[in-house]
Enzyme design. Structure first.
Site: not given
Ligand code: PGA
Length: 239
Positions: A67, A134, A136, A141
């Site tokens: 992404d 969350n 994702h 999302e």
């Molecule tokens: P993070 O993010 O590794 O910074 O916890 C994970 C994500 O949002 O996929």
């Protein structure tokens, strides 16, 4: 789902890098799917170390990132393009790197183009994933459906809050992104998901054994035939 528990973040990163090294050793022309965020940085550090020691060679590897914010200048130090260069690509010899273009004039055309590029690569052999608080994966999302293909997405309020730590102000966090969809991710032959820290414990439990629902996009991974999850003790404490 295969679950590997490691004592801490360092051990998790070493294990993750070793799985990627083994993939590239078995198939030097592997197509890797890569991720940004705090969690995979230790993995990249370890892979760079291995590369410098001659333990891995990426000369025939292609890499597709999950992404990118949209719009964002590639030169912005908040772009995932910049992140990947700093953390990984400038230190190693990956042959071809692909990241959704945050500067594209038309996001819909860029989504279509990216989906096509992934397909034309012959498909991702090993996809690295983190998981948001969350649920994702990529920027898929929580939603009332699973978006299939690479798409333009409005970021969840919880994602904006979580990612604000990388920006001077929460208001600077881009509100939109381009992300591989669930089908794009699902086509990967193997998936390697990393989760570290107590803050991820509840969502990891939901991913592994909760209801399969687009409200927790990671839960769909229960249906993929080859998923390895590496957690440290804190992230895995509810498993
Ligand atoms: P993070 O993010 O590794 O910074 O916890 C994970 C994500 O949002 O996929």
């Amino acid at each position: 789902m295969k679950i590997i528990k490691e004592a801490n973040y360092e051990a998790l990163s070493k294990k993750s890098a070793e799985i990627i090294r083994a993939q590239v050793s078995e198939n030097p022309a592997s197509v890797l799917g890569l991720a940004t965020g705090s969690t995979p940085t230790g993995t990249y550090e370890e892979l760079v170390r291995m590369y410098k020691q001659g333990a891995v060679d990426f000369a025939k590897v292609s890499a597709f990132n999950l992404d990118e914010y949209f719009p964002i200048k590639k030169s912005s130090d908040q772009s995932y393009d910049y992140f990947m260069k700093q953390q990984f690509f400038r230190h190693v010899n990956v042959a071809k790197t692909f990241i959704p273009n945050g500067e594209a004039p038309d996001y819909a055309a860029e989504c279509e183009n990216y989906e096509k590029q992934v397909a034309e690569s012959g498909g991702i052999d090993l996809q690295l994933l983190g998981i948001g608080n969350n649920g994702h994966i990529g920027f898929n999302e929580p939603n009332d459906y699973f978006p299939a293909a690479t798409h333009y997405v409005m970021l969840d309020e919880s994602t904006i809050k979580a990612n604000a730590r990388f920006f001077a102000n929460e208001s600077d966090v881009p509100r939109h992104a381009i992300t591989m969809g669930i089908r794009t991710i699902f086509k990967a032959k193997k998936i390697l998901l990393l989760a570290s820290g107590a803050g991820k414990a509840e969502i990891v439990k939901q991913m592994v054994s909760g209801k399969i629902t687009p409200q927790n996009p990671s839960s769909i991974l229960q249906l993929h035939p080859d998923v390895t999850i590496i957690v440290d003790n804190d992230a895995g404490r509810l498993l």
